[in-house]
Design a protein around this motif. Structure first.
Motif, PDB file in Angstrom:
ATOM      1  N   CYS A 105      66.329  23.431 -55.270  1.00 58.88           N
ATOM      2  CA  CYS A 105      65.741  22.186 -55.753  1.00 58.88           C
ATOM      3  C   CYS A 105      64.447  21.871 -55.002  1.00 58.88           C
ATOM      4  N   VAL A 149      60.748  20.958 -56.669  1.00 60.01           N
ATOM      5  CA  VAL A 149      60.046  19.703 -56.378  1.00 60.01           C
ATOM      6  C   VAL A 149      58.688  19.986 -55.742  1.00 60.01           C
ATOM      7  N   PRO A 173      59.810  12.541 -57.794  1.00 58.70           N
ATOM      8  CA  PRO A 173      60.478  13.410 -56.818  1.00 58.70           C
ATOM      9  C   PRO A 173      59.495  14.007 -55.803  1.00 58.70           C
TER      10      PRO A 173
END
Length: 75
Positions: A3, A7, A16
């Motif tokens: 993740c 991002v 984000p």
């Protein structure tokens, strides 16, 4: 870690990405760790100094994820 790579590659105006970079207004509570601090700690185990730069090379990032997954299996 996966993740974090997504991002990091986002545009700087997305929420984000702004959270990751710490550009939102307001204050953090006392002694509240940042999410990126945990990512930094996990990446350091692999010997990578700047994960934010490494995330832009998708092949390199994928290899790092595979190495991290292999380390988890070993433990």
């Amino acid at each position: 870690m996966q993740c974090a790579g997504h991002v990091q590659r986002m545009e700087g105006t997305r929420a984000p990405k702004r959270l990751l970079d710490g550009t939102l207004e307001g204050r953090r509570g006392r002694k509240q760790p940042r999410w990126s601090d945990g990512v930094n700690r996990d990446i350091r185990v692999l010997g990578v100094r700047s994960w934010k730069e490494a995330a832009f090379d998708c092949l390199k990032w994928r290899n790092m994820l595979d190495q991290a997954k292999a380390r988890v299996v070993e433990l």
